[in-house]
Design a protein around this motif. Structure first.
Motif, PDB file in Angstrom:
ATOM      1  N   THR A  66      -0.284  -9.532  -4.887  1.00  0.00           N
ATOM      2  CA  THR A  66      -0.718  -8.058  -4.899  1.00  0.00           C
ATOM      3  C   THR A  66      -2.057  -8.231  -6.155  1.00  0.00           C
ATOM      4  N   ALA A  67      -1.722  -8.817  -7.178  1.00  0.00           N
ATOM      5  CA  ALA A  67      -2.774  -9.044  -8.240  1.00  0.00           C
ATOM      6  C   ALA A  67      -3.909  -9.426  -7.547  1.00  0.00           C
ATOM      7  N   LYS A  68      -3.968 -10.556  -6.853  1.00  0.00           N
ATOM      8  CA  LYS A  68      -5.015 -11.315  -6.250  1.00  0.00           C
ATOM      9  C   LYS A  68      -5.874 -10.192  -5.303  1.00  0.00           C
ATOM     10  N   ILE A  69      -4.972  -9.443  -4.600  1.00  0.00           N
ATOM     11  CA  ILE A  69      -5.760  -8.449  -3.425  1.00  0.00           C
ATOM     12  C   ILE A  69      -6.393  -7.475  -4.354  1.00  0.00           C
ATOM     13  N   LEU A  70      -6.102  -7.197  -5.346  1.00  0.00           N
ATOM     14  CA  LEU A  70      -6.857  -6.037  -6.107  1.00  0.00           C
ATOM     15  C   LEU A  70      -7.842  -6.791  -7.053  1.00  0.00           C
ATOM     16  N   ASN A  71      -7.875  -8.129  -7.166  1.00  0.00           N
ATOM     17  CA  ASN A  71      -8.822  -9.041  -8.114  1.00  0.00           C
ATOM     18  C   ASN A  71      -9.375 -10.135  -7.588  1.00  0.00           C
ATOM     19  N   PRO A  72     -10.204 -10.113  -6.307  1.00  0.00           N
ATOM     20  CA  PRO A  72     -10.727 -11.145  -5.863  1.00  0.00           C
ATOM     21  C   PRO A  72     -11.455 -12.085  -6.694  1.00  0.00           C
ATOM     22  N   THR A  73     -12.173 -11.410  -7.321  1.00  0.00           N
ATOM     23  CA  THR A  73     -13.018 -12.375  -8.042  1.00  0.00           C
ATOM     24  C   THR A  73     -12.405 -13.063  -9.413  1.00  0.00           C
ATOM     25  N   ARG A  74     -11.260 -12.604  -9.920  1.00  0.00           N
ATOM     26  CA  ARG A  74     -10.425 -13.396 -10.951  1.00  0.00           C
ATOM     27  C   ARG A  74      -9.446 -14.305 -10.552  1.00  0.00           C
ATOM     28  N   LEU A 121      -0.842  -5.038   7.847  1.00  0.00           N
ATOM     29  CA  LEU A 121      -0.586  -4.237   8.971  1.00  0.00           C
ATOM     30  C   LEU A 121      -0.156  -2.936   8.629  1.00  0.00           C
ATOM     31  N   ALA A 122      -0.304  -2.501   7.317  1.00  0.00           N
ATOM     32  CA  ALA A 122       0.484  -1.088   6.879  1.00  0.00           C
ATOM     33  C   ALA A 122      -0.694  -0.262   6.477  1.00  0.00           C
ATOM     34  N   ASP A 123      -0.109   0.957   6.723  1.00  0.00           N
ATOM     35  CA  ASP A 123      -1.146   2.100   6.236  1.00  0.00           C
ATOM     36  C   ASP A 123      -0.952   2.373   4.660  1.00  0.00           C
ATOM     37  N   ILE A 124       0.175   2.333   4.227  1.00  0.00           N
ATOM     38  CA  ILE A 124       0.456   2.440   2.639  1.00  0.00           C
ATOM     39  C   ILE A 124       1.662   1.610   2.209  1.00  0.00           C
ATOM     40  N   THR A 125       1.424   1.092   1.121  1.00  0.00           N
ATOM     41  CA  THR A 125       2.411   0.462   0.501  1.00  0.00           C
ATOM     42  C   THR A 125       3.148   1.294  -0.482  1.00  0.00           C
ATOM     43  N   VAL A 126       4.228   1.114  -0.666  1.00  0.00           N
ATOM     44  CA  VAL A 126       5.094   1.734  -1.832  1.00  0.00           C
ATOM     45  C   VAL A 126       5.846   0.887  -2.722  1.00  0.00           C
ATOM     46  N   THR A 127       6.427   1.158  -3.839  1.00  0.00           N
ATOM     47  CA  THR A 127       7.280   0.383  -4.502  1.00  0.00           C
ATOM     48  C   THR A 127       8.567   1.322  -4.707  1.00  0.00           C
ATOM     49  N   SER A 128       9.626   0.761  -5.290  1.00  0.00           N
ATOM     50  CA  SER A 128      10.828   1.781  -5.524  1.00  0.00           C
ATOM     51  C   SER A 128      10.671   3.018  -6.301  1.00  0.00           C
ATOM     52  N   ILE A 289      -6.329 -16.043  -1.043  1.00  0.00           N
ATOM     53  CA  ILE A 289      -5.535 -15.395   0.127  1.00  0.00           C
ATOM     54  C   ILE A 289      -6.728 -15.218   0.897  1.00  0.00           C
ATOM     55  N   ASP A 290      -6.686 -15.388   2.368  1.00  0.00           N
ATOM     56  CA  ASP A 290      -7.611 -15.322   3.285  1.00  0.00           C
ATOM     57  C   ASP A 290      -8.462 -13.888   3.227  1.00  0.00           C
ATOM     58  N   GLU A 291      -9.672 -13.888   3.095  1.00  0.00           N
ATOM     59  CA  GLU A 291     -10.338 -12.794   2.797  1.00  0.00           C
ATOM     60  C   GLU A 291     -10.388 -11.858   3.859  1.00  0.00           C
ATOM     61  N   GLN A 292     -10.226 -11.981   5.000  1.00  0.00           N
ATOM     62  CA  GLN A 292     -10.090 -11.163   6.301  1.00  0.00           C
ATOM     63  C   GLN A 292      -8.759 -10.465   6.107  1.00  0.00           C
ATOM     64  N   ILE A 293      -7.529 -11.116   5.508  1.00  0.00           N
ATOM     65  CA  ILE A 293      -6.341 -10.352   5.475  1.00  0.00           C
ATOM     66  C   ILE A 293      -6.375  -9.553   4.276  1.00  0.00           C
ATOM     67  N   ARG A 294      -7.170 -10.020   3.229  1.00  0.00           N
ATOM     68  CA  ARG A 294      -7.172  -9.497   1.790  1.00  0.00           C
ATOM     69  C   ARG A 294      -7.898  -8.058   2.173  1.00  0.00           C
ATOM     70  N   THR A 295      -8.952  -7.933   2.865  1.00  0.00           N
ATOM     71  CA  THR A 295      -9.899  -6.965   2.967  1.00  0.00           C
ATOM     72  C   THR A 295      -8.887  -5.672   3.718  1.00  0.00           C
ATOM     73  N   LYS A 296      -7.713  -6.274   4.744  1.00  0.00           N
ATOM     74  CA  LYS A 296      -7.013  -5.206   5.302  1.00  0.00           C
ATOM     75  C   LYS A 296      -6.008  -4.734   4.022  1.00  0.00           C
ATOM     76  N   ALA A 297      -5.651  -5.878   3.624  1.00  0.00           N
ATOM     77  CA  ALA A 297      -4.344  -5.560   2.631  1.00  0.00           C
ATOM     78  C   ALA A 297      -4.618  -4.785   1.397  1.00  0.00           C
ATOM     79  N   VAL A 298      -5.803  -4.769   1.114  1.00  0.00           N
ATOM     80  CA  VAL A 298      -6.086  -4.142  -0.156  1.00  0.00           C
ATOM     81  C   VAL A 298      -6.007  -2.558   0.157  1.00  0.00           C
TER      82      VAL A 298
END
Ligand code: 13P
Ligand code: SF4
Length: 308
Positions: A66-74, A121-128, A289-298
């Protein structure tokens, strides 16, 4: 000569402009050395706003993702690449993709405890912490798939009146609390408040005085006038509860199997100060993370952060 890990970690984090983030289920030594300690939502929020060059995520693999998806350059590092999650594993991306295809008219909500490929594959993620709040923002008649935690999904269905379609996944730590032992403890300590994480099974949630995410449980013990709590979640949170209110008493609810310490997540506990030091020093294991997956997962993660 023996390494003083605390000193060595402090030197390295300055040198490398690194931030150390830890989940509440980490061992006390890691919680105490971290720049930031929080639950899944707070870790994602912190990761979104960090300016550090390196993020060391002391938690489990999906939190690093999750941290990497939000921070691809870090650079995002985790102390032990084997720190997985039984709940994330209960939802393989290929099987979940088939399920989503079978329900094309459904909005797909996934708990943050999923792999990057499932988030893609999701539209929205959530946490508890934010699941109920986010789901309540959707129209009442919206058809929803909720994955992977069936206990959290069932709890949200029962508290919101929704009829979300649930994936059959669970966390092996939260599922194993013993109702029988909890009831015995309740009888022994009639003044104690029972607090439980919504990943626990329904019978445990039904006897709880308060149900909430890790952060919500910590807040409850802090704000409550009560001094005694029976805690049904991963026992790592007791460290912060004790630090926040040392005069109060917290009793971890035991698991069914008394031969194990199964109320500790074996994945979370793989991380040690030594591994944290090594990962900062060697800059590995790194999350890639594969960039194609990352751009969808973000997209579903950003939607969650907006709606929280
Ligand atoms: P929260 O951090 O959202 O309470 O989730 C608990 C958990 O099981 C994390 O792995
Ligand atoms: Fe996964 Fe459960 Fe461990 Fe959390 S406590 S990381 S949900 S296995």
């Amino acid at each position: 000569m023996q390494t003083n890990y605390t000193e060595a970690i402090n030197t390295l984090r300055k040198e490398k402009n690194a931030v150390i983030m830890a989940h509440y289920y980490q061992i006390p030594e890691i919680q105490d050395i971290a720049d930031f300690v929080g639950d899944s939502l707070a870790l994602a929020q912190q990761a979104e706003k960090t300016v550090a060059d390196v993020i060391v995520l002391c938690g489990v693999h999906f939190m690093g993702e999750t941290a990497k998806i939000l921070n691809p350059t870090r650079k995002v590092l985790i102390p032990d690449e084997n720190a997985g999650c039984s709940l994330a594993d209960s939802c393989p991306a290929d099987e979940f993709g088939e399920f989503v295809k079978q329900h094309p008219d459904h909005t797909v909500i996934t708990y943050v405890n999923t792999t990057a490929a499932v988030k893609a594959l999701a539209d929205i993620t959530v946490t508890s912490t934010n699941a109920k709040k986010i789901i309540e923002q959707l129209p009442e008649n919206e058809k929803i798939i909720f994955a992977p935690d069936k206990n959290l999904g069932d709890y949200i269905n029962s508290t919101t009146g929704r009829k979300m379609l649930l994936w059959n996944g669970a966390c092996h730590v939260h599922e194993q609390f013993s109702l029988e032992k909890l009831l015995k403890l309740k009888a022994q300590y009639p003044d104690a408040k029972v607090i439980a994480h919504p990943e626990c099974k329904k019978p445990v949630l039904l006897v709880a005085d308060f149900v909430g995410s890790t952060q919500a449980l910590l807040n409850f013990t802090s704000q409550s006038s009560n001094n005694l709590f029976l805690v049904a979640t991963e026992s790592g949170i007791l460290h912060q509860m004790q630090k926040t209110n040392p005069h109060k008493k917290y009793i971890p609810v035991p698991p069914d199997d008394s031969t194990c310490v199964c109320n500790e997540c074996n994945f979370m506990r793989l991380n040690t100060l030594e591994k944290l030091y090594n990962c900062l020093k060697n800059e590995t294991p790194e999350i890639i993370i594969d960039e194609q997956i990352r751009t969808k997962a973000v997209k579903p993660i950003l939607r969650m952060l907006e709606m929280s």
